[in-house]
Design an enzyme around this catalytic site. Structure first.
Site, mmCIF file in Angstrom:
data_model
loop_
_atom_site.group_PDB
_atom_site.id
_atom_site.type_symbol
_atom_site.label_atom_id
_atom_site.label_comp_id
_atom_site.label_asym_id
_atom_site.label_seq_id
_atom_site.Cartn_x
_atom_site.Cartn_y
_atom_site.Cartn_z
ATOM 1 N N ALA A 257 0.861 -1.184 0.000
ATOM 2 C CA ALA A 257 0.000 0.000 0.000
ATOM 3 C C ALA A 257 0.894 1.229 0.000
ATOM 4 O O ALA A 257 2.105 1.132 0.183
ATOM 5 C CB ALA A 257 -0.909 0.001 1.229
ATOM 6 N N MET A 258 0.283 2.406 -0.227
ATOM 7 C CA MET A 258 1.035 3.659 -0.241
ATOM 8 C C MET A 258 0.240 4.716 0.513
ATOM 9 O O MET A 258 -0.951 4.886 0.281
ATOM 10 C CB MET A 258 1.296 4.095 -1.687
ATOM 11 C CG MET A 258 1.986 5.443 -1.815
ATOM 12 S SD MET A 258 3.706 5.413 -1.192
ATOM 13 C CE MET A 258 3.963 7.164 -0.886
ATOM 14 N N GLU A 259 0.948 5.424 1.375
ATOM 15 C CA GLU A 259 0.320 6.310 2.352
ATOM 16 C C GLU A 259 0.002 7.699 1.826
ATOM 17 O O GLU A 259 0.192 8.680 2.544
ATOM 18 C CB GLU A 259 1.240 6.427 3.568
ATOM 19 C CG GLU A 259 2.588 7.155 3.318
ATOM 20 C CD GLU A 259 3.756 6.273 2.920
ATOM 21 O OE1 GLU A 259 3.512 5.174 2.413
ATOM 22 O OE2 GLU A 259 4.912 6.700 3.118
ATOM 23 N N ASN A 260 -0.508 7.835 0.597
ATOM 24 C CA ASN A 260 -0.841 9.173 0.108
ATOM 25 C C ASN A 260 -1.822 9.838 1.070
ATOM 26 O O ASN A 260 -2.824 9.236 1.452
ATOM 27 C CB ASN A 260 -1.484 9.086 -1.274
ATOM 28 C CG ASN A 260 -0.731 8.167 -2.198
ATOM 29 O OD1 ASN A 260 0.411 8.425 -2.522
ATOM 30 N ND2 ASN A 260 -1.358 7.058 -2.576
ATOM 31 N N HIS A 290 -1.054 0.587 9.535
ATOM 32 C CA HIS A 290 0.277 1.071 9.154
ATOM 33 C C HIS A 290 0.154 2.348 8.315
ATOM 34 O O HIS A 290 0.784 3.363 8.611
ATOM 35 C CB HIS A 290 0.987 -0.050 8.376
ATOM 36 C CG HIS A 290 2.304 0.312 7.764
ATOM 37 N ND1 HIS A 290 3.481 -0.311 8.111
ATOM 38 C CD2 HIS A 290 2.648 1.192 6.794
ATOM 39 C CE1 HIS A 290 4.480 0.181 7.411
ATOM 40 N NE2 HIS A 290 4.005 1.105 6.589
ATOM 41 N N GLU A 291 -0.681 2.293 7.282
ATOM 42 C CA GLU A 291 -0.787 3.455 6.385
ATOM 43 C C GLU A 291 -1.378 4.646 7.119
ATOM 44 O O GLU A 291 -0.981 5.791 6.890
ATOM 45 C CB GLU A 291 -1.628 3.104 5.147
ATOM 46 C CG GLU A 291 -1.100 1.925 4.322
ATOM 47 C CD GLU A 291 0.367 2.055 3.927
ATOM 48 O OE1 GLU A 291 0.827 3.179 3.714
ATOM 49 O OE2 GLU A 291 1.051 1.007 3.862
ATOM 50 N N HIS A 294 1.110 6.600 9.002
ATOM 51 C CA HIS A 294 1.885 7.479 8.128
ATOM 52 C C HIS A 294 1.238 8.858 7.943
ATOM 53 O O HIS A 294 1.921 9.798 7.537
ATOM 54 C CB HIS A 294 2.027 6.864 6.737
ATOM 55 C CG HIS A 294 3.150 5.872 6.586
ATOM 56 N ND1 HIS A 294 4.434 6.135 7.001
ATOM 57 C CD2 HIS A 294 3.176 4.641 6.012
ATOM 58 C CE1 HIS A 294 5.198 5.081 6.683
ATOM 59 N NE2 HIS A 294 4.461 4.178 6.106
#
Ligand SMILES: [Zn+2]
Length: 850
Positions: A257-260, A290-291, A294
């Site tokens: 995943a990515m924390e945008n 987790h994300e 962030h």
């Protein structure tokens, strides 16, 4: 293309103050490219030279303060802005940009299930340059104001709340100051489930063909999202910094995943199409947690330079596991961390490519070197170090330091030095010295227990190989007879904390020596553990009788790294698994130990002639687990996740047994029967995942053919079906199948990141070494050329999945070592090959040790 160096970033950060990007993206210009127009408002603090980055298909026009510039001056990915005057400026850039098929930049995907198209961005590190022009470095934060034009019927998601101004014309609310790598857009005919929480819009999204599966789990995902959100507001003083919280499950995503900010993107395998275990649900929940961590650590306060990515990732990893245990039904997350994540850190830390958790800034001179640090050190070892820090500082002081960090650096950037200084404000302890010992050094300490008896007491001495201070819990256990079952159990006698190094005197405890003494019982530190010989005997014979799963995870990890260090014969580990796993109740442990036994012990650490026996041990173990989980009803299989009928077997345990039985089968008969009947006797009924799994195994065994694969693909033409078919075709044990797969991977350059991976996973099979032998030598030149042509994401897949990992022999290692001298080798592939070769050398050493 030039990669940005730290020196260049520092110079540019001193020169510029960036205020606002106004970006206009037009996604209606065809299947290959899109249009991108950007206006950047910024101030030069002094007169000077600098540059802006972009990677266009065609750079159409630029202007600075209304004066046109010559597009021809673009040099690679840099457009020079020389003799810039001091004061405010506005730069506009219009370009045609290319969609990607590798999950980098603006990825475009057409769903084979229904023909619908989706695009999303992944701009991490330096891929914003594939979407619009930017001063691309994390410490030049700015407001981003995006407008997106799409085909009719699409929805646009972004960092802020999006609204449709006219048909297909979407505006995304401007962000607060964020870094360029955190901008995100996802567009397509999404299926969405939306709600409100704490006054903010929350949404989850996926492609339409997955809608029923997302709907089935929407409550679970949103409940976890809300619980984490509320728990973080109890821990952190700063409120959530953005205007909405969307989570989009997107196709062919490279990472987890990515924390945008305001728009987290996840790989859409997290929308489960087939049956999963509760551990897999826990993993998804952990990624959600987790994300979200962030949003504060990473997004609100961002690293100044990429040497500190570990601080982002370690923090989010620690918070993810810890917050789940506090706020959700997943209360045993640290067992999963121990068994599924820590090994990743220990393994990485024993390779030649290891580095300190916090590398010296000079060791990360540019973005290409920073990319290599997304590894077991930055995530698993870093999170373990933070867990040890919390054990040592106390959670209250830790959180006080974190909150100071947030309030001092919000909407700005910070370094490790800032972080340590802020922690130091909250405690009398010497955090700086702790950080030097834990974060600035490499390698794993080994803690060895020595137990001696003297009179009416016993004592414990701990030898430490390594230099770090450790605070650990010691657990002591004695045999006891369970009067109900007549079985021999272990019962906890005592737990106490000790500091290592000890102050010269052994710990003395009253009574006879315990049957089992476990160092690091709560797994609060990061070290290899060696039990004393008496305890080790007890552990091997009574592992499943240890009451706490976290303790069992620690002992299994000890066995695991003893095998890797050549101190325990692999078959002893296998025998322990055969003995104890039938009685194991923790799914993460069953999965972790079986996975190691299958992919490392059977496939690599044992010589090929011993592999059939090892696989037979695994299938008989799985049959045992299947017997133990008989009697499940259809209702049990459909039950809400996390609820089990008391006294009834765990469907997740049965699913793990079924999967591993399939993967280890050496004869096709049983699994062929399952496929024909559409069910495992006693359940589960085969879903798409299990059908493809069986077909892959039949392909490996040469017990199926192209007709059967094509037939299965007709039944499941989804994206996962395409991947399943690619995996099966590459696994067939014929020269033609291998040649076709190789051509697809290394010559055609048309496979997406996911289809490349599926093909590679099918291609190498430990039982097909004769057929595959010629490809071992071909791999190195072909992979090196491929990585140079197709970029880091495909290089990663080629290094990880297409590597000949089962060719455990000196010739193969020698070929690899020669390849490392090839000047054409890209940094990403070099790192992967270095690690893979080290694993081959280790496997060879394990074989030679016995
Ligand atoms: Zn992360």
């Amino acid at each position: 293309m030039s990669v940005l160096t730290r020196n260049e970033a520092q110079t540019r950060a001193q020169l510029l103050d960036v205020h606002r990007y106004t970006v206009d993206l037009d996604l209606t210009t065809g299947e290959a490219t899109f249009d991108s127009t950007t206006a950047i408002r910024f101030t030069a603090r002094t007169a000077g030279d600098t540059f802006v980055e972009i990677k266009p298909e065609t750079l159409r026009s630029l202007s600075l303060d209304g004066q046109p510039l010559d597009p021809e001056r673009l040099d690679g990915n840099r457009y020079p802005l020389d003799r810039l005057t001091a004061g405010p400026h506005e730069l506009t850039v219009a370009a045609t940009m290319r969609y990607s098929r590798t999950g980098e930049g603006m990825h475009r995907f057409t769903d084979p299930a229904d023909g619908e198209t989706y695009v999303y961005t992944q701009l991490f590190m330096e891929d914003v340059q594939r979407v619009f022009a930017a001063f691309d470095q994390p410490d030049l934060k700015s407001v981003f104001d995006l407008t997106v034009t799409t085909p009719t019927g699409w929805t646009v998601l972004g960092n802020g709340v999006s609204t449709q101004a006219a048909d297909g014309r979407w505006h995304i609310a401007p962000t607060p100051p964020i870094s360029t790598y955190l901008v995100a857009v996802a567009a397509g005919p999404w299926h969405s489930v939306t709600t409100q929480h704490a006054g903010l819009p929350f949404g989850i999204h996926c492609r339409r063909s997955l809608a029923p599966h997302l709907d089935a789990d929407a409550d679970e995902i949103l409940d976890i999202t809300r619980a984490c959100y509320d728990r973080y507001h109890e821990k952190f003083d700063e409120p959530y910094p953005f205007d909405s919280y969307d989570q989009a499950f997107v196709p062919e995503f490279n990472a987890g995943a990515m924390e945008n900010p305001g728009l987290v993107t996840f790989r859409d395998e997290f929308v489960y199409r087939s049956a999963v275990t509760d551990t897999e649900r826990q993993t998804r929940a952990m990624v959600v947690a987790h994300e979200m961590a962030h949003m504060w650590f990473g997004d609100l306060v961002t690293l100044t330079w990429w040497d500190d990515i570990w601080l982002n990732e370690s923090f989010a990893e620690y918070m993810g596991y810890q917050t789940l245990t506090e706020a959700t039904r997943f209360t045993d997350t640290w067992t999963d961390f121990g068994v599924a994540r820590k090994g990743w850190g220990y393994d990485a830390d024993q390779r030649p490519s290891t580095h300190p958790v916090a590398p010296d800034p000079d060791a990360v001179p540019d973005t290409a070197s920073a990319l290599l640090n997304f590894d077991g050190i930055s995530y698993a070892k870093g999170a373990s170090a933070l867990r040890q820090l919390v054990a040592w500082l106390g959670e209250k002081d830790f959180l006080a330091g974190i909150n100071t960090h947030f309030s001092r650096h919000k909407f700005a950037n910070a370094t490790l030095a800032d972080f340590i200084d802020n922690l130091a404000t909250a405690t009398d302890r010497d955090v700086h010295t702790w950080a030097d010992a834990w974060l600035r050094t490499t390698g794993v300490d080994t803690l060895t227990a020595h137990v001696a008896t003297s009179g009416h007491s016993w004592n414990l001495t701990v030898d430490r190989a390594g230099d770090r201070p450790h605070r650990v819990t010691v657990g002591t256990y004695d045999h006891s007879l369970d009067t109900h079952t007549g079985t021999d159990q272990l019962t906890l006698r005592d737990r106490f904390d000790i500091d290592i190094p000890q102050d010269g005197t052994p710990v003395t405890q009253p009574g006879h020596r315990p049957d089992l003494v476990v160092l690091n019982d709560h797994d609060l530190t990061y070290a290899k553990i060696r039990l004393d010989p008496g305890s080790w005997d007890t552990a091997l014979t009574h592992l499943s009788g240890i009451p706490d799963p976290l303790t069992r995870a620690l002992v299994w990890n000890t066995a695991r790294d003893m095998v890797r260090d050549g101190e325990l014969h692999p078959t002893v580990h296998l025998t322990a698994a055969r003995t104890h796993l039938p009685y194991e109740t923790d799914l993460a442990l069953v999965q972790g130990v079986l996975g190691f036994a299958a992919t490392q012990i059977a496939d690599r650490y044992l010589p090929p002639q011993d592999r059939p026996t090892a696989l037979a041990t695994l299938t008989s173990l799985c049959r045992d687990l299947l017997r133990r989980t008989e009697g499940l009803t259809a209702k049990d299989w459909e039950q809400a996740p996390g609820t089990t009928t008391p006294g009834s077997p765990d469907p997740g345990l049965r699913l793990i047994a079924v999967r591993h039985f399939i993967d280890a089968a050496t004869q096709p008969d049983a699994i062929q029967d399952w496929l024909r009947e559409g069910t495992v006797p006693g359940g589960p009924e085969l879903d798409a995942e299990l059908r493809w799994r069986i077909l892959t195994r039949l392909a490996v065994l040469g017990a199926t053919d192209e007709t059967a694969i094509a037939h299965e693909l007709d039944k499941d033409p989804s994206a996962t079906g395409q991947e399943g078919a690619a995996r099966c075709r590459a696994a067939l044990p014929t020269a033609e199948a291998k040649a076709a797969a190789w051509q697809a991977m290394f010559t055609d350059d048309t496979l997406s990141n996911y289809l490349f991976t599926a093909t590679a996973q099918g291609f190498w099979q430990p039982g097909q070494s004769e057929l595959l032998h010629p490809y071992v030598a071909r791999y190195y030149p072909d992979a090196i050329a491929l990585a140079a042509r197709r970029g880091p994401a495909i290089a990663e897949a080629a290094g990880r999945h297409a590597f000949p990992a089962h060719a455990v022999d000196p010739d193969s290692i020698r070929l690899g070592e020669q390849a490392l001298t090839d000047p054409a080798l890209t940094p990403a592939l070099r790192r992967k090959l270095t690690d893979q070769l080290d694993d081959l050398r280790r496997a060879l050493a394990v074989r030679d040790a016995h």
